[in-house]
Design an enzyme around this catalytic site. Sequence first.
Site, mmCIF file in Angstrom:
data_model
loop_
_atom_site.group_PDB
_atom_site.id
_atom_site.type_symbol
_atom_site.label_atom_id
_atom_site.label_comp_id
_atom_site.label_asym_id
_atom_site.label_seq_id
_atom_site.Cartn_x
_atom_site.Cartn_y
_atom_site.Cartn_z
ATOM 1 N N GLU A 57 32.451 33.066 27.264
ATOM 2 C CA GLU A 57 33.597 32.807 26.383
ATOM 3 C C GLU A 57 33.673 31.321 26.025
ATOM 4 O O GLU A 57 34.005 30.948 24.898
ATOM 5 C CB GLU A 57 34.909 33.213 27.070
ATOM 6 C CG GLU A 57 35.032 34.696 27.350
ATOM 7 C CD GLU A 57 34.507 35.091 28.729
ATOM 8 O OE1 GLU A 57 33.504 34.505 29.178
ATOM 9 O OE2 GLU A 57 35.097 35.996 29.328
ATOM 10 N N CYS A 88 37.620 35.222 33.131
ATOM 11 C CA CYS A 88 38.137 34.559 34.342
ATOM 12 C C CYS A 88 39.390 33.761 33.979
ATOM 13 O O CYS A 88 39.704 33.566 32.793
ATOM 14 C CB CYS A 88 37.062 33.661 34.960
ATOM 15 S SG CYS A 88 36.796 32.113 34.068
ATOM 16 N N CYS A 91 38.830 30.803 31.633
ATOM 17 C CA CYS A 91 38.550 31.222 30.254
ATOM 18 C C CYS A 91 39.801 31.712 29.541
ATOM 19 O O CYS A 91 39.949 31.522 28.338
ATOM 20 C CB CYS A 91 37.473 32.305 30.231
ATOM 21 S SG CYS A 91 35.827 31.617 30.483
HETATM 22 N N1 THU Z 1 31.253 35.249 33.543
HETATM 23 C C1 THU Z 1 31.394 35.107 32.186
HETATM 24 O O1 THU Z 1 30.541 34.502 31.526
HETATM 25 N N2 THU Z 1 32.479 35.628 31.592
HETATM 26 C C2 THU Z 1 33.400 36.421 32.209
HETATM 27 O O2 THU Z 1 34.332 36.914 31.571
HETATM 28 C C3 THU Z 1 33.292 36.678 33.655
HETATM 29 C C4 THU Z 1 32.247 35.886 34.365
HETATM 30 C C5 THU Z 1 30.036 34.740 34.166
HETATM 31 C C6 THU Z 1 30.156 33.513 35.004
HETATM 32 C C7 THU Z 1 28.944 33.644 35.893
HETATM 33 O O3 THU Z 1 27.799 33.138 35.196
HETATM 34 C C8 THU Z 1 28.764 35.136 36.052
HETATM 35 O O4 THU Z 1 29.512 35.733 35.021
HETATM 36 C C9 THU Z 1 29.229 35.679 37.384
HETATM 37 O O5 THU Z 1 30.486 35.213 37.693
#
Ligand code: THU
Length: 133
Positions: A57, A88, A91
């Site tokens: 994101e 998260c 984000c």
């Molecule tokens: N992650 C994202 O890119 N977006 C999300 O909405 C949830 C988590 C990524 C961060 C990390 O690289 C991996 O997912 C595991 O946490």
Amino acid sequence: MATTNDDPLTLARAALPHAYAPYSGFPVSAVVVSESGRAYVGVNVENAAYPLARCAEQIAVGAMVAAGERRLREVLVLSTSPEPATPCGACRQILYEFGDADTVVVCRSTQGSERRFTLGELLPEAFRLRDER
Ligand code: THU
């Protein structure tokens, strides 16, 4: 990456294999659709220094801002987990900077399930200093 030609899910599916997630093994792609209707794509980009990982994101929002746009109207997050990943906490705040309580956030799994939220549901009482957009 910005485009007006493809729908967000097509773009997210195309980008997902480019996610750089060798440490978590959890690839994510995200598409933010701006006010103008353009779509901006991001994938998560991890690092050997684990805390430096960037979420999909964040990369998508950065692409939108770099293209000169500041208002997002819809967000799609695509992951491979059975339950679609939701943004998260960090984000959610980053999305709120350029969206509002009514911005639609669609969380989708490549396995087919989908959950839809508004940013207001994901981050009630979001912090905003003032509207800088
Ligand atoms: N992650 C994202 O890119 N977006 C999300 O909405 C949830 C988590 C990524 C961060 C990390 O690289 C991996 O997912 C595991 O946490």
